[in-house]
Design a protein around this motif. Structure first.
Motif, PDB file in Angstrom:
ATOM      1  N   ALA A 196       0.706  -1.231  -0.106  1.00 45.16           N
ATOM      2  CA  ALA A 196      -0.205   0.112  -0.007  1.00 45.16           C
ATOM      3  C   ALA A 196       0.971   1.341  -0.239  1.00 45.16           C
ATOM      4  O   ALA A 196       1.900   1.396   0.612  1.00 45.16           O
ATOM      5  CB  ALA A 196      -0.945   0.015   1.330  1.00 45.16           C
ATOM      6  N   ASN A 199      -1.763   5.532   3.944  1.00 42.94           N
ATOM      7  CA  ASN A 199      -2.938   6.194   4.420  1.00 42.94           C
ATOM      8  C   ASN A 199      -2.864   7.323   5.165  1.00 42.94           C
ATOM      9  O   ASN A 199      -3.534   7.823   6.015  1.00 42.94           O
ATOM     10  CB  ASN A 199      -3.875   5.545   5.135  1.00 42.94           C
ATOM     11  CG  ASN A 199      -4.607   3.910   4.381  1.00 42.94           C
ATOM     12  OD1 ASN A 199      -4.278   3.911   3.293  1.00 42.94           O
ATOM     13  ND2 ASN A 199      -4.733   3.127   5.359  1.00 42.94           N
ATOM     14  N   SER A 205       4.982   8.122  -1.856  1.00 40.69           N
ATOM     15  CA  SER A 205       4.579   6.650  -1.109  1.00 40.69           C
ATOM     16  C   SER A 205       5.275   6.576   0.174  1.00 40.69           C
ATOM     17  O   SER A 205       6.318   7.034   0.307  1.00 40.69           O
ATOM     18  CB  SER A 205       4.956   5.576  -2.088  1.00 40.69           C
ATOM     19  OG  SER A 205       4.768   4.507  -1.555  1.00 40.69           O
ATOM     20  N   THR A 218      -1.585   3.050  -5.093  1.00 45.42           N
ATOM     21  CA  THR A 218      -2.258   4.259  -4.516  1.00 45.42           C
ATOM     22  C   THR A 218      -3.957   4.039  -4.717  1.00 45.42           C
ATOM     23  O   THR A 218      -4.124   3.077  -5.538  1.00 45.42           O
ATOM     24  CB  THR A 218      -1.807   5.586  -5.044  1.00 45.42           C
ATOM     25  OG1 THR A 218      -2.746   6.706  -4.525  1.00 45.42           O
ATOM     26  CG2 THR A 218      -2.258   5.655  -6.614  1.00 45.42           C
ATOM     27  N   ALA A 219      -4.772   4.556  -4.014  1.00 42.71           N
ATOM     28  CA  ALA A 219      -6.097   4.103  -4.229  1.00 42.71           C
ATOM     29  C   ALA A 219      -6.764   5.351  -4.702  1.00 42.71           C
ATOM     30  O   ALA A 219      -6.913   6.500  -4.506  1.00 42.71           O
ATOM     31  CB  ALA A 219      -6.530   4.043  -2.781  1.00 42.71           C
ATOM     32  N   THR A 230      -5.475   8.333   0.751  1.00 43.16           N
ATOM     33  CA  THR A 230      -4.416   7.953   0.349  1.00 43.16           C
ATOM     34  C   THR A 230      -3.053   8.515  -0.020  1.00 43.16           C
ATOM     35  O   THR A 230      -3.245  10.016  -0.119  1.00 43.16           O
ATOM     36  CB  THR A 230      -4.796   7.344  -1.143  1.00 43.16           C
ATOM     37  OG1 THR A 230      -3.897   6.077  -1.560  1.00 43.16           O
ATOM     38  CG2 THR A 230      -4.963   8.355  -2.351  1.00 43.16           C
ATOM     39  N   TYR A 232      -0.025   9.432  -2.644  1.00 46.42           N
ATOM     40  CA  TYR A 232      -0.046   9.820  -3.933  1.00 46.42           C
ATOM     41  C   TYR A 232       1.343  10.194  -4.487  1.00 46.42           C
ATOM     42  O   TYR A 232       1.933  10.846  -3.756  1.00 46.42           O
ATOM     43  CB  TYR A 232      -1.154  10.304  -4.510  1.00 46.42           C
ATOM     44  CG  TYR A 232      -1.030  11.889  -3.849  1.00 46.42           C
ATOM     45  CD1 TYR A 232      -0.688  12.926  -4.585  1.00 46.42           C
ATOM     46  CD2 TYR A 232      -1.969  12.250  -2.716  1.00 46.42           C
ATOM     47  CE1 TYR A 232      -0.823  14.087  -3.877  1.00 46.42           C
ATOM     48  CE2 TYR A 232      -1.882  13.185  -2.020  1.00 46.42           C
ATOM     49  CZ  TYR A 232      -1.327  14.318  -2.658  1.00 46.42           C
ATOM     50  OH  TYR A 232      -1.223  15.666  -2.157  1.00 46.42           O
ATOM     51  N   CYS A 236       4.590   5.981  -6.142  1.00 50.34           N
ATOM     52  CA  CYS A 236       3.496   4.923  -6.607  1.00 50.34           C
ATOM     53  C   CYS A 236       3.687   4.562  -7.822  1.00 50.34           C
ATOM     54  O   CYS A 236       3.943   5.385  -8.732  1.00 50.34           O
ATOM     55  CB  CYS A 236       2.250   5.905  -6.205  1.00 50.34           C
ATOM     56  SG  CYS A 236       2.106   6.816  -4.573  1.00 50.34           S
ATOM     57  N   GLY A 242     -10.080   1.584  -3.855  1.00 52.01           N
ATOM     58  CA  GLY A 242      -9.613   1.430  -2.426  1.00 52.01           C
ATOM     59  C   GLY A 242     -10.963   1.696  -1.647  1.00 52.01           C
ATOM     60  O   GLY A 242     -11.055   1.632  -0.518  1.00 52.01           O
ATOM     61  N   GLU A 244     -14.135   4.478  -0.433  1.00 60.56           N
ATOM     62  CA  GLU A 244     -13.993   5.656   0.368  1.00 60.56           C
ATOM     63  C   GLU A 244     -15.494   5.829   0.931  1.00 60.56           C
ATOM     64  O   GLU A 244     -16.383   6.009   0.512  1.00 60.56           O
ATOM     65  CB  GLU A 244     -13.590   6.838  -0.376  1.00 60.56           C
ATOM     66  CG  GLU A 244     -13.348   8.160   0.440  1.00 60.56           C
ATOM     67  CD  GLU A 244     -12.705   9.101  -0.582  1.00 60.56           C
ATOM     68  OE1 GLU A 244     -12.296  10.329  -0.356  1.00 60.56           O
ATOM     69  OE2 GLU A 244     -12.772   9.218  -1.858  1.00 60.56           O
ATOM     70  N   GLY A 287      -6.125   1.919   1.807  1.00 61.35           N
ATOM     71  CA  GLY A 287      -5.184   2.391   1.044  1.00 61.35           C
ATOM     72  C   GLY A 287      -4.522   1.254   0.164  1.00 61.35           C
ATOM     73  O   GLY A 287      -3.884   0.381   0.649  1.00 61.35           O
TER      74      GLY A 287
END
Length: 288
Positions: A196, A199, A205, A218-219, A230, A232, A236, A242, A244, A287
């Motif tokens: 992941a 978060n 990342s 990333t989500a 997430t 970003y 990444c 992911g 939300e 995430g």
């Protein structure tokens, strides 16, 4: 192409609830190849035969005393590998039909507890998870965790910095897992480690996902926009759904997957037609 049969995924996480019907085949046997418990200073392995024997007992956790208290590992494993088409719960990406045609699961438990009381395994024990996974057939490591500290260089991750312990052994073990010499499936030139991105709403990342030789995910949410939680940006590699949500009423916008009844870190359960909540299936957003 890459097929599910024969592929073992190692979930380096909080464990998998091995009694969950989503991880059983049509005969009621487990689809989990191994459980490696590295939490709280332990290093214990349970194999498929031992897990199946435990499932036959009225109190299986006494025979295999590993339980996903957090619920995170079970949720992630269900997204990837819950048995499909059995009329129970959820469908997954690569779980197959329960007839040996889905991915095989390996649980590498490095976390114990939930929330502020959660405890992580040591650097050495995290390293053992990847070494064990490589040596016992896993070709994909699914790792939905990362450093919560601000780390912006490989050197800080590996060697540490003020207030942050280094992860030298984990880094070496990851390289061992990814070494083409340790490739565990003919469809791959080497194993794959997926992390992941984090978060923390950071514009980069987190580590270990930011390492160049792993995949940091990333989500995005239900509206195809980056999820509000997430990480970003730099480091990444790819984006994936992911979910939300801000309240339990918005669970339709989240990821429905497997859950753990009585988990310390609860998620909104699935509401059945009779109005009762089934905590074995839960809505959450994570995430990556």
């Amino acid at each position: 192409g890459l097929k599910g049969k024969g592929i073992i995924i190692g979930f380096v996480d909080s464990g998998i609830d091995f009694t969950h019907p989503a991880f059983q085949d049509e005969q009621g046997n487990t689809r989990i190849e191994y459980i490696l418990d590295l939490s709280l200073g332990k290093s214990i392995v349970y194999n498929k035969q031992e897990i199946n024997e435990a499932l036959k007992q009225s109190e299986p956790y006494k025979a295999v005393p590993v339980y996903d208290v957090m619920g995170h590992g079970t949720h992630v494993a269900g997204i990837v590998g819950a048995t499909n088409g059995n009329g129970k719960g959820v469908s997954s990406i690569a779980g197959g039909s329960g007839n040996g045609d889905g991915v095989r699961l390996m649980s590498c438990q490095i976390f114990q507890g939930a929330g502020n009381s959660a405890k992580n395994a040591t650097d050495a024990q995290c390293a053992m998870a990847y070494i064990y996974a490589a040596d016992n057939g896993a070709c994909i490591a699914q790792c939905s965790y990362g450093q919560g500290n601000v780390i912006t260089s490989d050197s800080d991750y590996i060697n540490g910095k003020e207030g942050v312990m280094g992860s030298r052994l984990e880094n070496l073990a990851l390289q061992y897992f990814l070494d083409p010499e340790n490739s565990n499936h003919e469809s791959l030139e080497g194993n794959i480690a997926v992390f992941a991105s984090g978060n923390h709403q950071s514009p980069y990342s987190s580590y270990p996902g930011a390492l160049s030789y792993v995949l940091s995910v990333t989500a995005f949410g239900y509206d195809l926009q980056p999820a509000g939680y997430t990480n970003y940006g730099p480091g990444c590699k790819i984006a994936a759904p992911g979910g939300e949500m801000s309240t339990s009423d918005e669970r339709v916008k989240a990821i429905l997957s497997t859950g753990v009844s009585g988990a310390a870190q609860t998620s909104p359960g699935f509401i059945k037609d009779n109005g009762h909540t089934d905590a074995q299936y839960a809505s959450s957003c994570f995430g990556g």
